[in-house]
Design a protein around this motif. Structure first.
Motif, PDB file in Angstrom:
ATOM      1  N   THR A 172       0.827  -1.189   0.000  1.00 54.67           N
ATOM      2  CA  THR A 172       0.000   0.000   0.000  1.00 54.67           C
ATOM      3  C   THR A 172       0.869   1.249   0.000  1.00 54.67           C
ATOM      4  OG1 THR A 172      -0.025   0.046   2.420  1.00 54.67           O
ATOM      5  CG2 THR A 172      -1.784  -1.206   1.317  1.00 54.67           C
ATOM      6  N   ARG A 173       0.207   2.393  -0.181  1.00 49.57           N
ATOM      7  CA  ARG A 173       0.934   3.660  -0.112  1.00 49.57           C
ATOM      8  C   ARG A 173       1.587   3.829   1.256  1.00 49.57           C
ATOM      9  NH1 ARG A 173       0.545   9.219  -2.311  1.00 49.57           N
ATOM     10  NH2 ARG A 173       1.481  10.550  -0.714  1.00 49.57           N
ATOM     11  N   GLU A 174       0.905   3.425   2.321  1.00 53.47           N
ATOM     12  CA  GLU A 174       1.473   3.568   3.647  1.00 53.47           C
ATOM     13  C   GLU A 174       2.799   2.836   3.777  1.00 53.47           C
ATOM     14  OE1 GLU A 174       0.307   2.835   8.363  1.00 53.47           O
ATOM     15  OE2 GLU A 174      -0.965   2.034   6.766  1.00 53.47           O
ATOM     16  N   THR A 175       2.889   1.643   3.204  1.00 58.67           N
ATOM     17  CA  THR A 175       4.141   0.892   3.252  1.00 58.67           C
ATOM     18  C   THR A 175       5.228   1.598   2.458  1.00 58.67           C
ATOM     19  OG1 THR A 175       2.937  -1.187   3.544  1.00 58.67           O
ATOM     20  CG2 THR A 175       5.213  -1.345   2.802  1.00 58.67           C
ATOM     21  N   LEU A 176       4.876   2.157   1.304  1.00 55.63           N
ATOM     22  CA  LEU A 176       5.845   2.928   0.524  1.00 55.63           C
ATOM     23  C   LEU A 176       6.369   4.107   1.331  1.00 55.63           C
ATOM     24  CD1 LEU A 176       4.255   3.092  -3.047  1.00 55.63           C
ATOM     25  CD2 LEU A 176       6.437   2.027  -2.440  1.00 55.63           C
ATOM     26  N   GLU A 177       5.467   4.812   1.992  1.00 53.55           N
ATOM     27  CA  GLU A 177       5.873   5.969   2.781  1.00 53.55           C
ATOM     28  C   GLU A 177       6.791   5.557   3.928  1.00 53.55           C
ATOM     29  OE1 GLU A 177       2.224   7.780   3.956  1.00 53.55           O
ATOM     30  OE2 GLU A 177       2.012   8.921   2.079  1.00 53.55           O
ATOM     31  N   LYS A 178       6.496   4.433   4.574  1.00 54.59           N
ATOM     32  CA  LYS A 178       7.349   3.953   5.657  1.00 54.59           C
ATOM     33  C   LYS A 178       8.746   3.614   5.143  1.00 54.59           C
ATOM     34  CE  LYS A 178       3.702   1.992   8.603  1.00 54.59           C
ATOM     35  NZ  LYS A 178       3.116   0.726   9.129  1.00 54.59           N
ATOM     36  N   ALA A 179       8.818   2.958   3.981  1.00 51.05           N
ATOM     37  CA  ALA A 179      10.117   2.599   3.418  1.00 51.05           C
ATOM     38  C   ALA A 179      10.913   3.848   3.043  1.00 51.05           C
ATOM     39  CB  ALA A 179       9.936   1.700   2.200  1.00 51.05           C
ATOM     40  N   LEU A 180      10.257   4.847   2.490  1.00 56.61           N
ATOM     41  CA  LEU A 180      10.933   6.111   2.183  1.00 56.61           C
ATOM     42  C   LEU A 180      11.466   6.753   3.459  1.00 56.61           C
ATOM     43  CD1 LEU A 180       8.385   7.485  -0.430  1.00 56.61           C
ATOM     44  CD2 LEU A 180      10.779   6.915  -0.910  1.00 56.61           C
ATOM     45  N   SER A 181      10.641   6.746   4.490  1.00 57.79           N
ATOM     46  CA  SER A 181      11.062   7.314   5.764  1.00 57.79           C
ATOM     47  C   SER A 181      12.236   6.549   6.359  1.00 57.79           C
ATOM     48  CB  SER A 181       9.882   7.309   6.747  1.00 57.79           C
ATOM     49  OG  SER A 181      10.260   7.812   8.007  1.00 57.79           O
ATOM     50  N   ASP A 182      12.256   5.237   6.182  1.00 54.37           N
ATOM     51  CA  ASP A 182      13.348   4.400   6.704  1.00 54.37           C
ATOM     52  C   ASP A 182      14.715   4.883   6.230  1.00 54.37           C
ATOM     53  OD1 ASP A 182      11.582   2.739   8.048  1.00 54.37           O
ATOM     54  OD2 ASP A 182      11.555   1.201   6.468  1.00 54.37           O
ATOM     55  N   VAL A 183      14.765   5.415   4.992  1.00 53.21           N
ATOM     56  CA  VAL A 183      16.056   5.821   4.415  1.00 53.21           C
ATOM     57  C   VAL A 183      16.173   7.342   4.309  1.00 53.21           C
ATOM     58  CG1 VAL A 183      16.406   3.660   3.202  1.00 53.21           C
ATOM     59  CG2 VAL A 183      15.163   5.490   2.057  1.00 53.21           C
ATOM     60  N   GLY A 184      15.313   8.055   5.022  1.00 54.74           N
ATOM     61  CA  GLY A 184      15.430   9.498   5.085  1.00 54.74           C
ATOM     62  C   GLY A 184      14.963  10.248   3.866  1.00 54.74           C
ATOM     63  N   LEU A 185      14.095   9.642   3.070  1.00 54.10           N
ATOM     64  CA  LEU A 185      13.571  10.301   1.876  1.00 54.10           C
ATOM     65  C   LEU A 185      12.170  10.849   2.168  1.00 54.10           C
ATOM     66  CD1 LEU A 185      14.700   7.752  -0.855  1.00 54.10           C
ATOM     67  CD2 LEU A 185      15.706   9.991  -0.354  1.00 54.10           C
ATOM     68  N   PRO A 186      11.778  11.904   1.470  1.00 53.86           N
ATOM     69  CA  PRO A 186      10.463  12.503   1.737  1.00 53.86           C
ATOM     70  C   PRO A 186       9.321  11.580   1.352  1.00 53.86           C
ATOM     71  CG  PRO A 186      11.505  13.545  -0.167  1.00 53.86           C
ATOM     72  CD  PRO A 186      12.543  12.667   0.460  1.00 53.86           C
ATOM     73  N   SER A 187       8.336  11.476   2.233  1.00 53.87           N
ATOM     74  CA  SER A 187       7.198  10.594   1.969  1.00 53.87           C
ATOM     75  C   SER A 187       6.397  11.051   0.762  1.00 53.87           C
ATOM     76  CB  SER A 187       6.300  10.520   3.203  1.00 53.87           C
ATOM     77  OG  SER A 187       5.793  11.803   3.535  1.00 53.87           O
ATOM     78  N   GLU A 188       6.531  12.328   0.382  1.00 51.99           N
ATOM     79  CA  GLU A 188       5.794  12.843  -0.770  1.00 51.99           C
ATOM     80  C   GLU A 188       6.196  12.168  -2.070  1.00 51.99           C
ATOM     81  OE1 GLU A 188       7.346  14.681   1.475  1.00 51.99           O
ATOM     82  OE2 GLU A 188       5.670  15.660   2.521  1.00 51.99           O
ATOM     83  N   LEU A 189       7.349  11.503  -2.084  1.00 53.76           N
ATOM     84  CA  LEU A 189       7.742  10.747  -3.282  1.00 53.76           C
ATOM     85  C   LEU A 189       6.712   9.674  -3.629  1.00 53.76           C
ATOM     86  CD1 LEU A 189      11.595  10.197  -2.927  1.00 53.76           C
ATOM     87  CD2 LEU A 189      10.434  11.404  -4.781  1.00 53.76           C
ATOM     88  N   ALA A 190       5.971   9.222  -2.624  1.00 53.34           N
ATOM     89  CA  ALA A 190       4.943   8.206  -2.871  1.00 53.34           C
ATOM     90  C   ALA A 190       3.873   8.721  -3.826  1.00 53.34           C
ATOM     91  CB  ALA A 190       4.311   7.754  -1.564  1.00 53.34           C
ATOM     92  N   ASP A 191       3.723  10.055  -3.932  1.00 57.54           N
ATOM     93  CA  ASP A 191       2.752  10.618  -4.880  1.00 57.54           C
ATOM     94  C   ASP A 191       3.034  10.157  -6.305  1.00 57.54           C
ATOM     95  OD1 ASP A 191       1.599  11.989  -2.771  1.00 57.54           O
ATOM     96  OD2 ASP A 191       2.596  13.897  -3.232  1.00 57.54           O
TER      97      ASP A 191
END
Length: 255
Positions: A172-191
């Motif tokens: 899901t998008r939530e999992t994508l956002e968590k993975a981005l956050s794990d490596v210090g990337l902005p969650s907005e990339l999930a857009d």
């Protein structure tokens, strides 16, 4: 036939291929998942021809390989095409990172797409739903590579793959956002997972991998020293010197 991999054994463009079963999953033997072969690490440095097709950030990443004392060393470049949705590509990627610890090589990750690979093939309804749901992850992975470079793509793949596969989190998008956050990337990339803005680049990355081995394959695709092959998948992935020895043997077989 859906393609994580191919059931045919024909060779194309010098590629070694390993077969997967229905809907792209490796066939199981009783009590044991089927083992498929891999490739070998050499000691040659990457040539200009090896690097000329890479974006500048990938070339810089490969050139920066150093030994434990921080001294630059020559390294073999292994190009690795993956879709984050594929569990078999995930296992192979973990093996390749083990090989990096015992051989002078660098794994350069590239995105390919099971959805693109299977878009004109007849597949089951359930597998088609999985493919339709795989677009956001590959789109975001491509965006990470283009915006932040190879190191962050590798880190993001580790973060997302860990959540998808060992942890079995929903895709899901939530999992994508968590993975981005794990490596210090902005969650907005999930857009970007919900748009097709960079799909031309995604298709180009996919095509570069598939053209090395032919389109009757799947994920992952590996390329090193002018030789490319589909796979391999070994479960469990070997570690330490066993990982290096397996890579030596499989690359020799692929040649």
């Amino acid at each position: 036939m859906a393609k994580h991999g191919s059931e045919k054994n024909s060779r194309k463009k010098g590629a070694g291929k390993a077969g997967h079963g229905k809907d792209g999953h490796a066939k199981d033997r009783p009590g044991k998942q089927r083992e498929l072969l891999h490739g070998k690490a050499g000691d040659e440095a990457p040539t200009e021809r090896d690097l000329e097709s890479r974006p500048a950030d990938l070339t810089a990443a490969v050139a920066s390989v150093t030994d434990r004392d921080g001294e630059p060393i020559e390294s073999t470049v292994v190009d690795f095409w993956f879709d984050p949705a594929c569990p078999w590509a995930w296992i192979t990627s973990r093996w390749m990172l083990e090989v990096e610890q015992v051989r002078p090589l660098r794994t350069v990750f590239h995105v390919m797409s099971l959805a693109i690979l299977n878009e004109r093939r007849e597949v089951s309804d359930g597998y088609r739903r999985m493919l339709d749901g795989s677009w956001p992850a590959v789109r975001v992975a491509l965006a990470v590579e283009r915006e932040y470079g190879q190191e962050q793509l590798s880190a993001f793949y580790t973060a997302l793959g860990s959540r998808y596969h060992p942890q079995r989190e929903p895709r899901t998008r939530e999992t994508l956002e968590k993975a981005l956050s794990d490596v210090g990337l902005p969650s907005e990339l999930a857009d970007l997972g919900d748009t097709g803005d960079w799909d031309d680049e995604l298709r180009a990355s996919h095509r570069r991998g598939v053209e090395l081995v032919g389109d009757d394959v799947g994920t992952p695709v590996l390329h090193v020293g002018g030789v490319a092959w589909f796979g391999p998948v070994v479960t469990p992935a070997p570690t330490g010197e066993d990982a290096g020895r397996l890579f030596d043997a499989v690359r020799e077989l692929a040649t």
